[in-house]
Design an enzyme around this catalytic site. Sequence first.
Site, PDB file in Angstrom:
ATOM      1  N   ASP A  31     -80.489 -87.206 -42.614  1.00  0.00           N
ATOM      2  CA  ASP A  31     -80.073 -87.544 -43.969  1.00  0.00           C
ATOM      3  C   ASP A  31     -80.769 -88.847 -44.374  1.00  0.00           C
ATOM      4  O   ASP A  31     -81.454 -89.492 -43.574  1.00  0.00           O
ATOM      5  CB  ASP A  31     -78.549 -87.672 -44.044  1.00  0.00           C
ATOM      6  N   GLU A  69     -70.470 -89.090 -52.893  1.00  0.00           N
ATOM      7  CA  GLU A  69     -70.356 -89.632 -51.541  1.00  0.00           C
ATOM      8  C   GLU A  69     -69.240 -90.681 -51.453  1.00  0.00           C
ATOM      9  O   GLU A  69     -68.156 -90.486 -51.979  1.00  0.00           O
ATOM     10  CB  GLU A  69     -71.725 -90.134 -51.068  1.00  0.00           C
TER      11      GLU A  69
END
Length: 662
Positions: free
Chosen positions: A311, A517
Amino acid sequence: MMFERVWILWLGIMVLWWGCRRTMGEEYMVYKDAKQPIGVRVKDLLGRMTLEEKIGQMAQIDRTVATADIMKNYYLGSVLSGGGSTPLPRATATDWVNMVNDFQKGSLSTRLGIPMIYGIDAVHGHNNVYNATIFPHNIGLGATRDPELLKRIGDATAVEVRATGIPYAFAPCIAVCRDPRWGRCYESYSEDPKIVEEMTDIILGLQGEIPNGSEKGVPYVAGKNKVAACAKHFVGDGGTTKGINENNTLTNMQGLLNLHMPAYYDSIRKGVATVMISYSSWNGKKMHGNQELISGFLKGKLKFKGFVISDWQGIDRITSPPHSNYTYSVLESTLAGIDMIMIPYNFTEFIDDLTYLVKKNFIPVERIDDAVGRILLVKFTLGLFESPLSDLSLVNEVGSQAHRNLAREAVRKSLVLLKNGKNANDSVLPLPKKVSKILVAGSHADNLGYQCGGWTIAWQGFSGNNYTSGTTILTAINSSVDKDTEVIYSENPDSDYIKSNNFNYAVVVVGEHPYTESAGDSETLTLADPGPDVIKNVCGAVTCVVIIISGRPVVIEPYISVIDALVAAWLPGTEGQGVSDVLFGDYSFTGKLSRTWFRTVDQLPMNVGDSHYDPLFPFGFGLTTKTIVSRSTSAGVDGRPYVPLIMIFVFIDLYFQGKFLS
């Protein structure tokens, strides 16, 4: 003399012939021959590459630090657009194609001409791109229970992504969100792993239907209108303690296999090209450094043959604080089995550290060859060596009417009707289209950004109607009602205003503001202000339908008694007409909750099957309505049709049937 001339001529011909043979030999490289098996091409190319060229392939950088010269000089394997990283504001598909091609030309000018692969987060449509079709976020798609719809959405998304010159989408997210306090819960299809498994059919739309008899674990991409997909985030990202983003998932191996792993089995079986690793930890071990699960389980037991990608700055976070020992992070992540590193900025540091670790024998060359071989396999599968540069043939597909119609269908199938009337015999929906006056209220009724949520145009989303094109719920209501029906919008009206205007009914649209997020982590899960006051003021004065725009269940029990009808609309995207389609009875409500709607946050985490299960609305709940042809004031808000009129039409039909049959 004649003999000498002939001899010189013959010698010249031979030199020319040998030169041609040599030139032809240099030009024929096995890896460039599309007729050769992909495995043979990978082996041939890998054998020609220097360590510098191999390590470059493992690096992915953001477009903001990329140039054609950088791609050429460092042999970089990939470029990405992070959330909101675009060529320019309101960039067209042509702008995107030109940018990607420019980077690609740098890669093609290297010694071996290895094309780079461009990746982007296309998690609910091509969501970074102006004027693209924005589909409902995954939580809404899970409520449709419709894998075939997901396949069509994947197909449409792939075409729009390819239209901008991009062959790689970081989707789907196949997290199993077990706690709505998690800021990424809307990226999860469901709390139930079985539903998440079913929704992996979106991969078949993104990449194409995998042929029968295909080898398990080998990536498959059907053609130039398809993209490489990415199953993420491996593994357990949706199970962290208290739903804290990037935190720790505490469960034994059996729990991991039963809850969080099943969708990966399905994704690999469907030929997914790549897998992205989770920021989170499993029992205290960072997933970006978990060799047991990445190399041992994913690559070994599941036989995944595509490439594994980190990521964004994911390897940096192996240490605490992040990036405090980057050489160690490079070592741990590479040995764990990550093949491509989403760096995304300081690529020279990564290249220098990895080169040092290989040359000093901390990382074996065989691990580098495994990583690069997997990356090349995906590039060959995508056809990048044959067609590295994109043309403009698909640019009109971005935001096409056909794709918007599909998104509208997805919206109406995703809506969940939670309440319809104060009792079973007093239904409010469908609403009549022809009345004197309607009130539309709430901060989310006329705000395309709120409607789309995070991961839209910008990383954290946006507010307002100026950053992309679409239809707000207010606009959809205006276009759906009778031409003589007056629609009045007031974002936060007081009760006196409502009572003095004699509205026939009201539609209240409230919810959460966009987030992405960790910014979305919430311990309270409350509606954004002034949402609660709008509900109280409006619903206390007139018959009301409340539509919740949110990425998860939120606290609603304190207001439920005053609400006449309640709809969970999730984050529906750009096509608000899908909401009005079911509000006014053109289509029926069919959505079912893909996750449990709690009463209070004190109950969390609470999922179906738990011993303390006591929800406000249980998993799988969803009321239905019937479709109607037309409505008027005299039909009433409860939606009962003209029974006598229907009977007249029935008798007329029977009469004429009898006449013709006789």
